[in-house]
Design a protein around this motif. Sequence first.
Motif, short mmCIF file in Angstrom:
data_model
loop_
_atom_site.label_atom_id
_atom_site.label_comp_id
_atom_site.label_asym_id
_atom_site.label_seq_id
_atom_site.Cartn_x
_atom_site.Cartn_y
_atom_site.Cartn_z
N LEU A 274 18.18 3.82 6.21
CA LEU A 274 17.31 2.67 5.74
C LEU A 274 16.52 2.81 4.51
O LEU A 274 16.74 1.64 4.30
N TRP A 275 16.89 3.54 3.84
CA TRP A 275 16.04 3.65 2.51
C TRP A 275 16.88 2.49 1.53
O TRP A 275 16.91 2.21 0.32
N PHE A 276 18.33 2.16 2.12
CA PHE A 276 19.55 1.41 1.29
C PHE A 276 18.75 0.14 1.65
O PHE A 276 19.23 -0.72 -0.04
N PHE A 282 10.75 -0.95 -4.02
CA PHE A 282 10.13 -0.40 -5.13
C PHE A 282 10.80 -0.89 -6.51
O PHE A 282 12.12 -1.02 -6.69
N THR A 283 10.04 -0.30 -7.87
CA THR A 283 10.86 -0.64 -8.73
C THR A 283 9.85 1.01 -9.45
O THR A 283 9.47 1.63 -9.39
N GLY A 284 10.84 1.49 -9.86
CA GLY A 284 10.94 2.04 -11.13
C GLY A 284 10.86 3.57 -9.87
O GLY A 284 10.50 4.93 -10.48
N PHE A 309 5.78 6.43 -2.56
CA PHE A 309 4.40 6.79 -2.18
C PHE A 309 3.42 7.05 -2.82
O PHE A 309 2.34 6.42 -3.10
N SER A 310 3.54 7.96 -3.74
CA SER A 310 1.96 8.35 -4.25
C SER A 310 1.96 7.25 -5.84
O SER A 310 1.03 7.56 -6.10
N GLY A 312 2.47 4.09 -5.95
CA GLY A 312 2.21 3.23 -5.66
C GLY A 312 2.90 2.34 -6.18
O GLY A 312 2.28 0.62 -6.37
N ALA A 313 4.43 1.82 -6.23
CA ALA A 313 5.27 1.61 -7.65
C ALA A 313 5.70 0.42 -6.42
O ALA A 313 5.84 0.36 -5.54
N GLY A 314 6.19 -0.38 -6.77
CA GLY A 314 6.55 -1.94 -6.17
C GLY A 314 6.17 -3.25 -7.36
O GLY A 314 6.04 -3.41 -7.70
N LYS A 315 7.12 -4.04 -6.22
CA LYS A 315 7.10 -4.76 -6.62
C LYS A 315 5.71 -6.30 -6.66
O LYS A 315 4.48 -5.86 -5.94
#
Length: 315
Positions: A274-276, A282-284, A309-310, A312-315
């Motif tokens: 699923l993580w594929f 997410f970025t970084g 998730f901690s 908070g990285a995201g697009k």
Amino acid sequence: MKLYLAPLEGITGYVYRQAYHACYEDADKYFTPFLAPHTKRSFNARERNDLIPEHNAGMYTVPQVLSKSGEDVAAIAEELKAFGYQEININAGCPSGTVVSKGRGAGLLDDERALLHFLDEMFEKTDAEISIKTRLGMEYPDEFEGILKIYNRFPIKELILHPRVREDYYKNKPDWTMVEYALEYSSNPLVYNGDIFTVEDYERFTERFPTIDAIMLGRGVIRDPALIEKIRSGGVIDRAVELKRLYAFHNKLVAGYQEEMSGEKNVLFKMKELWFYLGTQFTGIEKPLKKIKKANSLIEYQAAVSAIFSTGAGK
């Protein structure tokens, strides 16, 4: 616009559908990974778990069937009625070599006479509502002209068009000129499927095809489970809320797979797969993603996920 969740083998089983239903706005229809009729037995335990009503409560679920025998489809349709299903979906699009070599999936499109015989036999022997998920053909888009003439001879509930040929697999761009052709000449209601990954993709499609009122979403939703809600809301979702919900969805999946499966390795395999898709949101996160891939225990895996998730990285 009606929005459907496509079947993805190994991913969108009942555990995924239940977690999705609990955390996100519902799809209008959920299609199960394909069922292949068995000549010597009924559903196996895995298939039965995917179909029983209590595992699909509150969802409009449509079983997908993979077969080249109209008689076998009719038989499985009768078994499915016992679970309360009145609609089934025929897979005429799977490009897998092992499937196609047996004349199933996209292999149904290789011989128009065989396709006609299959549909004749199926519609003669069952009164179930039948939708078909199809490609354009095997090698060339213009094969679809003859294929569509065959489809037009039958009362298909919905014709779900993935406008690629089998040889494309999932490469190249969907052929929208053939969507135009289908809109003009199909006698049955048309549903679009193919490469709608973002709200912008959806808007480009609907601008060109404003009369299509149903879209099946597959990899776009697996990448971004909030995609259906974003489409319905015009893309306005607070990122912090989105991440919190995605984490809750993720945790429901892990708990569901732990309950369904024996052994951590099986659960890890499901979640790593699923993580594929989820990793694209997410970025970084290259380091924790590598840790996810290398994790040999759920403790290691959960630590890597928590790190993603901690931040908070995201697009």
